[in-house]
Scaffold this motif. Structure first.
Motif, PDB file in Angstrom:
ATOM      1  N   ALA A  66      13.333  40.395 -12.032  1.00 34.84           N
ATOM      2  CA  ALA A  66      13.796  40.063 -10.680  1.00 34.84           C
ATOM      3  C   ALA A  66      12.601  40.160  -9.733  1.00 34.84           C
ATOM      4  CB  ALA A  66      14.887  41.024 -10.242  1.00 34.84           C
ATOM      5  N   GLU A  67      12.622  39.342  -8.703  1.00 30.83           N
ATOM      6  CA  GLU A  67      11.559  39.359  -7.705  1.00 30.83           C
ATOM      7  C   GLU A  67      11.778  40.431  -6.650  1.00 30.83           C
ATOM      8  OE1 GLU A  67       8.752  37.531  -7.880  1.00 30.83           O
ATOM      9  OE2 GLU A  67       9.543  36.909  -9.830  1.00 30.83           O
ATOM     10  N   SER A  68      13.012  40.941  -6.545  1.00 31.19           N
ATOM     11  CA  SER A  68      13.318  41.942  -5.523  1.00 31.19           C
ATOM     12  C   SER A  68      14.442  42.850  -6.002  1.00 31.19           C
ATOM     13  CB  SER A  68      13.754  41.264  -4.223  1.00 31.19           C
ATOM     14  OG  SER A  68      15.023  40.646  -4.402  1.00 31.19           O
ATOM     15  N   ARG A  69      14.564  43.975  -5.347  1.00 28.67           N
ATOM     16  CA  ARG A  69      15.657  44.890  -5.644  1.00 28.67           C
ATOM     17  C   ARG A  69      16.994  44.267  -5.245  1.00 28.67           C
ATOM     18  NH1 ARG A  69      13.107  50.898  -4.394  1.00 28.67           N
ATOM     19  NH2 ARG A  69      11.303  50.609  -5.772  1.00 28.67           N
ATOM     20  N   GLN A  70      16.981  43.423  -4.233  1.00 34.69           N
ATOM     21  CA  GLN A  70      18.206  42.738  -3.827  1.00 34.69           C
ATOM     22  C   GLN A  70      18.711  41.808  -4.931  1.00 34.69           C
ATOM     23  OE1 GLN A  70      15.389  42.945  -1.805  1.00 34.69           O
ATOM     24  NE2 GLN A  70      16.260  44.603  -0.578  1.00 34.69           N
ATOM     25  N   GLN A  71      17.793  41.170  -5.676  1.00 38.91           N
ATOM     26  CA  GLN A  71      18.211  40.335  -6.805  1.00 38.91           C
ATOM     27  C   GLN A  71      18.840  41.187  -7.896  1.00 38.91           C
ATOM     28  OE1 GLN A  71      14.759  38.047  -8.113  1.00 38.91           O
ATOM     29  NE2 GLN A  71      15.776  36.186  -7.397  1.00 38.91           N
ATOM     30  N   VAL A  72      18.297  42.372  -8.139  1.00 36.82           N
ATOM     31  CA  VAL A  72      18.872  43.283  -9.131  1.00 36.82           C
ATOM     32  C   VAL A  72      20.308  43.618  -8.729  1.00 36.82           C
ATOM     33  CG1 VAL A  72      18.737  45.603 -10.144  1.00 36.82           C
ATOM     34  CG2 VAL A  72      16.644  44.260  -9.808  1.00 36.82           C
ATOM     35  N   GLU A  73      20.513  43.948  -7.465  1.00 39.38           N
ATOM     36  CA  GLU A  73      21.846  44.297  -6.972  1.00 39.38           C
ATOM     37  C   GLU A  73      22.797  43.108  -7.028  1.00 39.38           C
ATOM     38  OE1 GLU A  73      20.649  45.835  -3.180  1.00 39.38           O
ATOM     39  OE2 GLU A  73      19.737  47.616  -4.126  1.00 39.38           O
ATOM     40  N   ALA A  74      22.296  41.910  -6.678  1.00 34.22           N
ATOM     41  CA  ALA A  74      23.131  40.704  -6.732  1.00 34.22           C
ATOM     42  C   ALA A  74      23.527  40.383  -8.169  1.00 34.22           C
ATOM     43  CB  ALA A  74      22.389  39.525  -6.105  1.00 34.22           C
ATOM     44  N   PHE A  75      22.591  40.548  -9.108  1.00 36.00           N
ATOM     45  CA  PHE A  75      22.910  40.350 -10.523  1.00 36.00           C
ATOM     46  C   PHE A  75      24.035  41.294 -10.945  1.00 36.00           C
ATOM     47  CE2 PHE A  75      22.293  42.830 -14.419  1.00 36.00           C
ATOM     48  CZ  PHE A  75      22.746  41.919 -15.363  1.00 36.00           C
ATOM     49  N   HIS A  76      23.917  42.566 -10.610  1.00 38.19           N
ATOM     50  CA  HIS A  76      24.906  43.558 -11.029  1.00 38.19           C
ATOM     51  C   HIS A  76      26.291  43.192 -10.498  1.00 38.19           C
ATOM     52  CE1 HIS A  76      26.757  47.652 -11.295  1.00 38.19           C
ATOM     53  NE2 HIS A  76      26.157  47.587 -12.471  1.00 38.19           N
ATOM     54  N   ARG A  77      26.376  42.838  -9.222  1.00 39.46           N
ATOM     55  CA  ARG A  77      27.666  42.429  -8.632  1.00 39.46           C
ATOM     56  C   ARG A  77      28.218  41.192  -9.338  1.00 39.46           C
ATOM     57  NH1 ARG A  77      24.821  43.565  -3.954  1.00 39.46           N
ATOM     58  NH2 ARG A  77      24.441  41.346  -3.591  1.00 39.46           N
ATOM     59  N   ALA A  78      27.344  40.184  -9.531  1.00 42.39           N
ATOM     60  CA  ALA A  78      27.782  38.935 -10.163  1.00 42.39           C
ATOM     61  C   ALA A  78      28.213  39.158 -11.603  1.00 42.39           C
ATOM     62  CB  ALA A  78      26.658  37.896 -10.097  1.00 42.39           C
ATOM     63  N   ALA A  79      27.477  39.983 -12.327  1.00 42.12           N
ATOM     64  CA  ALA A  79      27.799  40.242 -13.735  1.00 42.12           C
ATOM     65  C   ALA A  79      29.132  40.963 -13.860  1.00 42.12           C
ATOM     66  CB  ALA A  79      26.692  41.043 -14.388  1.00 42.12           C
ATOM     67  N   LEU A  80      29.390  41.931 -12.995  1.00 37.68           N
ATOM     68  CA  LEU A  80      30.676  42.631 -13.035  1.00 37.68           C
ATOM     69  C   LEU A  80      31.807  41.677 -12.664  1.00 37.68           C
ATOM     70  CD1 LEU A  80      29.764  46.099 -11.481  1.00 37.68           C
ATOM     71  CD2 LEU A  80      29.954  45.471 -13.906  1.00 37.68           C
ATOM     72  N   ALA A  81      31.582  40.820 -11.680  1.00 41.19           N
ATOM     73  CA  ALA A  81      32.597  39.836 -11.284  1.00 41.19           C
ATOM     74  C   ALA A  81      32.863  38.834 -12.395  1.00 41.19           C
ATOM     75  CB  ALA A  81      32.159  39.115 -10.009  1.00 41.19           C
ATOM     76  N   ALA A  82      31.854  38.605 -13.244  1.00 42.50           N
ATOM     77  CA  ALA A  82      31.993  37.663 -14.356  1.00 42.50           C
ATOM     78  C   ALA A  82      32.599  38.307 -15.596  1.00 42.50           C
ATOM     79  CB  ALA A  82      30.623  37.077 -14.705  1.00 42.50           C
ATOM     80  N   GLY A  83      32.975  39.585 -15.495  1.00 41.61           N
ATOM     81  CA  GLY A  83      33.626  40.255 -16.615  1.00 41.61           C
ATOM     82  C   GLY A  83      32.739  41.204 -17.394  1.00 41.61           C
ATOM     83  N   GLY A  84      31.501  41.392 -16.963  1.00 44.10           N
ATOM     84  CA  GLY A  84      30.620  42.341 -17.619  1.00 44.10           C
ATOM     85  C   GLY A  84      31.071  43.771 -17.355  1.00 44.10           C
ATOM     86  N   LYS A  85      30.639  44.677 -18.208  1.00 47.64           N
ATOM     87  CA  LYS A  85      30.958  46.101 -18.050  1.00 47.64           C
ATOM     88  C   LYS A  85      29.711  46.845 -17.588  1.00 47.64           C
ATOM     89  CE  LYS A  85      34.449  45.916 -21.605  1.00 47.64           C
ATOM     90  NZ  LYS A  85      34.611  45.956 -23.035  1.00 47.64           N
TER      91      LYS A  85
END
Length: 122
Positions: A66-85
């Protein structure tokens, strides 16, 4: 670091939906698709390929930059919304190094998917 990574998934539709949504914050999108697989990339060169398989693959750990910590956080939110654990909320992992900021999720096949930013906080 790699040219491409290919791994099998047990439910292609679920994995495709998961990875497209979870990795969207990183700018990763479809490069090529066929009925049983998809190739994803953010730069058109390095790619991640998912293929439908009946084999039982060993669990895999994939780490994306990730280029930023905000991208890391956005990934985590998106992954959980997509059904990730959740497998590790966004945060510093100083046991790796002082600026290792990462998040971890488990995908539909049990793979550990990480996104990491190595930069200091802006």
């Amino acid at each position: 670091m790699f040219d491409h990574v290919v791994f099998g998934v047990s439910d292609y539709a679920a994995s495709k939906a998961f990875f497209l949504k979870a990795l969207e914050p990183l700018g990763i999108e479809v490069v090529h698709e066929r009925p049983d697989g998809i190739e994803l990339s953010s730069d058109g060169k390095v790619s991640l390929c998912l293929l439908q398989t009946e084999e039982k693959p060993a669990h895999l750990h994939l780490a994306f930059v990730a280029e930023s910590r905000q991208q890391v956080e956005a990934f985590h939110r998106a992954a959980l919304a997509a059904g990730g654990k959740d497998h590790g909320a966004p945060g510093l992992r100083p046991h790796y190094h002082a600026n290792y900021y990462a998040a971890f999720v488990i995908d539909p096949d049990g793979h550990n998917i990480e996104v990491v930013c190595h930069r200091p906080e802006a």
